[in-house]
Scaffold this active site. Structure first.
Site, PDB file in Angstrom:
ATOM      1  N   LYS A 137       1.595   2.230  39.148  1.00 42.89           N
ATOM      2  CA  LYS A 137       1.276   1.815  41.248  1.00 42.89           C
ATOM      3  C   LYS A 137       2.077   0.240  40.461  1.00 42.89           C
ATOM      4  O   LYS A 137       2.990  -0.005  40.266  1.00 42.89           O
ATOM      5  CB  LYS A 137      -0.016   1.704  41.017  1.00 42.89           C
ATOM      6  CG  LYS A 137      -0.921   0.828  40.114  1.00 42.89           C
ATOM      7  CD  LYS A 137      -2.023   0.543  41.386  1.00 42.89           C
ATOM      8  CE  LYS A 137      -1.625  -0.607  41.887  1.00 42.89           C
ATOM      9  NZ  LYS A 137      -1.915  -2.031  40.846  1.00 42.89           N
ATOM     10  N   LYS A 188     -11.396   3.905  33.666  1.00 41.23           N
ATOM     11  CA  LYS A 188     -12.312   3.425  33.210  1.00 41.23           C
ATOM     12  C   LYS A 188     -13.860   4.433  32.907  1.00 41.23           C
ATOM     13  O   LYS A 188     -13.678   5.164  33.724  1.00 41.23           O
ATOM     14  CB  LYS A 188     -12.775   2.619  34.342  1.00 41.23           C
ATOM     15  CG  LYS A 188     -11.154   1.551  33.842  1.00 41.23           C
ATOM     16  CD  LYS A 188     -11.694   0.181  35.428  1.00 41.23           C
ATOM     17  CE  LYS A 188     -10.700   0.092  35.628  1.00 41.23           C
ATOM     18  NZ  LYS A 188     -11.009  -1.851  34.819  1.00 41.23           N
ATOM     19  N   HIS A 196      -6.720   2.061  43.479  1.00 39.78           N
ATOM     20  CA  HIS A 196      -8.047   2.600  42.970  1.00 39.78           C
ATOM     21  C   HIS A 196      -9.149   2.217  43.854  1.00 39.78           C
ATOM     22  O   HIS A 196      -9.217   3.167  43.230  1.00 39.78           O
ATOM     23  CB  HIS A 196      -7.469   0.815  41.704  1.00 39.78           C
ATOM     24  CG  HIS A 196      -6.723   0.255  41.065  1.00 39.78           C
ATOM     25  ND1 HIS A 196      -5.709   0.861  40.721  1.00 39.78           N
ATOM     26  CD2 HIS A 196      -6.572  -0.941  40.991  1.00 39.78           C
ATOM     27  CE1 HIS A 196      -4.908   0.021  39.958  1.00 39.78           C
ATOM     28  NE2 HIS A 196      -4.919  -1.152  40.379  1.00 39.78           N
ATOM     29  N   LYS A 254      -9.140 -11.195  45.695  1.00 38.13           N
ATOM     30  CA  LYS A 254      -9.006 -12.467  44.821  1.00 38.13           C
ATOM     31  C   LYS A 254      -9.475 -13.568  44.833  1.00 38.13           C
ATOM     32  O   LYS A 254      -9.396 -14.038  46.218  1.00 38.13           O
ATOM     33  CB  LYS A 254      -6.982 -12.624  43.977  1.00 38.13           C
ATOM     34  CG  LYS A 254      -6.584 -11.468  43.976  1.00 38.13           C
ATOM     35  CD  LYS A 254      -5.403 -11.120  42.940  1.00 38.13           C
ATOM     36  CE  LYS A 254      -4.710  -9.751  42.726  1.00 38.13           C
ATOM     37  NZ  LYS A 254      -4.809  -9.295  41.554  1.00 38.13           N
TER      38      LYS A 254
END
Ligand code: BG6
Length: 492
Positions: free
Chosen positions: A151, A185, A243, A342
């Protein structure tokens, strides 16, 4: 209980961007781990490729340093490392000229044309088209070839379509593996097991019983040297379009008829198509953009986004929160609150499913509040699943209620190492299993939902709101959910 290793067939993995950041931090350590576990056949080779002039030995030295740095000490075994390094080769190629392609093709042909070949494009999307076409025109595509595309696939619907078209000119859809490492995951796999290997959850997995869903992907890191890419992308493109939207699909999808690539992806696509559009008329009430200011992260003072960028001006968001809605029978009226950022308070990703309150309490107020049941799927750190329930506080003292977690995490108790997402996905490519990869129509449908948000922000002049690094984001992100009488789940 022990983990089981299923060997894969011999392969050659060509990693474009072989000496880049992703190869260093993720791909080479992941392949080393698979080798350490005995999954790689003796013939398997890994070939680094990029524009940099390196010898095989230079590349091996790079890989050795990467593995020593990014693999935990307990898993560093000298013999295994030497065996792994001996598999490595390097060829210099230039995506924009003929240089090096014949040599790479010759190296691959040494192993014959029936061996599995995987080409991993661990490079910026600007090179995807050129690389795909060079791989093809230099005669490297065989019946047993796959291509792995990192991606972001595009930066909006139009560019994603163009990219998919270009890659599609050289590779069939069955050969294309669009990677979203969140799908690899452990907890994400567990979500599928919980939902579809138990009779318990599915009957209550709907708007009658579920109040709302939260998906948080919080990072404490900042730009990590990726300013050039990140400032053009921002949190919506970098994390939400792929995601977070993928996680939302897995929570919301209808039971597929089988755990196979098309059955699963057909159901994800239906969720994407049912997402209610958020355009200019709703961006201000349904979304929040933020950008971090100077503050503290993991105990150290950190700079603002603009200082990290080294430029005085940027409207790129490093935080985004969205109230999403899925317009179908199962999910009508159940908001999905999504947030990512972030330089947030801590690194923490989780999916929280909150069930509806009990219809009537029989307990006296002295027993304490009856809290809503929650299913918390923790992706990182400490991957695991907890079902929060009300119980009676044990012992004497009358009826007192307590909210406790039923812990369904077993990796630690059975001393099983949770493999990194890339380990599973890299091997799925060799196995030819596309279940955990995104199909073309899925990527495009995700952009169809994200594009109006981007355009809406532009049209309405929605700028990111500042938040102090090391906090949970701008106050508007908290207000987004609190307006509805709900709160973000506090990590325990
Ligand atoms: C990547 C993003 O896809 O995922 C990065 O481009 C982000 O910006 C990373 O830091 C997070 O991945 P993980 O597995 O560490 O949560």
């Amino acid at each position: 209980m022990s983990s089981q290793i299923i060997p894969v067939e011999p392969f050659d993995y060509v990693v474009f961007g072989g000496n880049g950041d992703l190869a260093e931090r993720k791909l080479l350590p992941a392949l080393y781990h698979r080798d350490l576990d005995g999954q790689l056949p003796s013939e398997a080779r890994i070939i680094g490729a990029s524009r940099t002039d390196l010898s095989d030995d230079d590349f091996r030295a790079f890989a050795r340093a990467a593995i020593e740095r990014f693999v935990r000490a307990a898993d560093l075994e000298t013999q295994a490392l030497e065996r792994f390094l001996a598999r490595l080769h390097y060829r210099r190629v230039d995506a924009r000229s003929d240089g090096g392609w014949a040599e790479l093709a010759a190296l691959l042909d040494e192993a014959g044309r029936t061996r599995i070949r995987a080409f991993y494009l661990a490079v910026g999307p600007a090179l995807f088209g050129d690389l795909a076409s060079r791989i093809s025109t230099s005669g490297m595509v065989t019946e047993h070839t796959r291509i792995v595309v990192e991606k972001p696939v595009g930066r909006d619907l139009e560019s994603a379509r163009a990219l998919n078209r270009t890659i599609g000119e050289h590779f069939s859809e069955e050969q294309i593996f669009r990677i979203d490492h969140y799908l690899g995951k452990e907890t994400v796999q567990n979500l599928m097991a919980l939902r579809f290997a138990n009779a318990l959850y599915e009957p209550i997995w709907n708007s009658t019983h579920i109040d709302h869903v939260q998906i948080t992907v919080a990072e404490s890191v900042g730009l990590e040297g990726r300013a050039g890419y990140y400032d053009k992308a921002g949190a919506l493109r970098d994390m939400v379009q792929n995601h977070i939207v993928q996680l939302m699909c897995l929570v919301a999808l209808e039971p597929p008829s089988a755990m196979n690539a098309d059955a699963l992806r057909d159901e994800k696509l239906k969720v994407l198509r049912a997402l209610k559009p958020i355009g200019a008329d709703r961006v201000e009430s349904r979304t929040v953009r933020g950008q971090y200011r100077a503050g503290a992260s993991d105990g150290a003072a950190v700079k603002s986004y603009l200082d990290d960028l080294g430029s005085g001006e940027s409207d790129t968001e490093t935080y985004v929160a969205i109230k999403a809605e899925i317009g179908n029978w199962r999910w009508a009226g159940v908001p999905f609150y999504l947030r990512t950022g972030k330089r947030l308070s801590q690194r923490m990703s989780e999916i929280v499913v909150t069930f509806r309150p009990i219809p009537h309490s029989i307990f006296e107020s002295s027993a304490g509040n009856v809290q809503q049941n929650q299913l918390v799927l923790r992706l990182q750190p400490d991957e695991g699943v907890k079902q929060w329930l009300m119980i009676k506080d044990p012992g004497p003292g009358g009826m007192r209620l307590r909210h406790v977690p039923l812990d369904m995490s077993f990796a630690q108790s059975f001393q099983v190492r949770n493999p990194d997402a890339y380990e599973r996905l890299l091997m799925d490519v060799i196995r030819g299993n596309q279940t955990l990869f995104m199909r073309r129509d899925e990527v495009e449908a995700a952009w169809e939902w994200v594009d109006p948000i981007l355009k809406g922000w532009e049209e309405k002049g929605v700028k990111p709101q500042g938040y102090t690094a090391g906090t949970w984001g701008p106050s508007a992100g908290v207000a987004l959910i609190e307006r509805d009488g709900r709160t973000w789940h506090e990590p325990d």
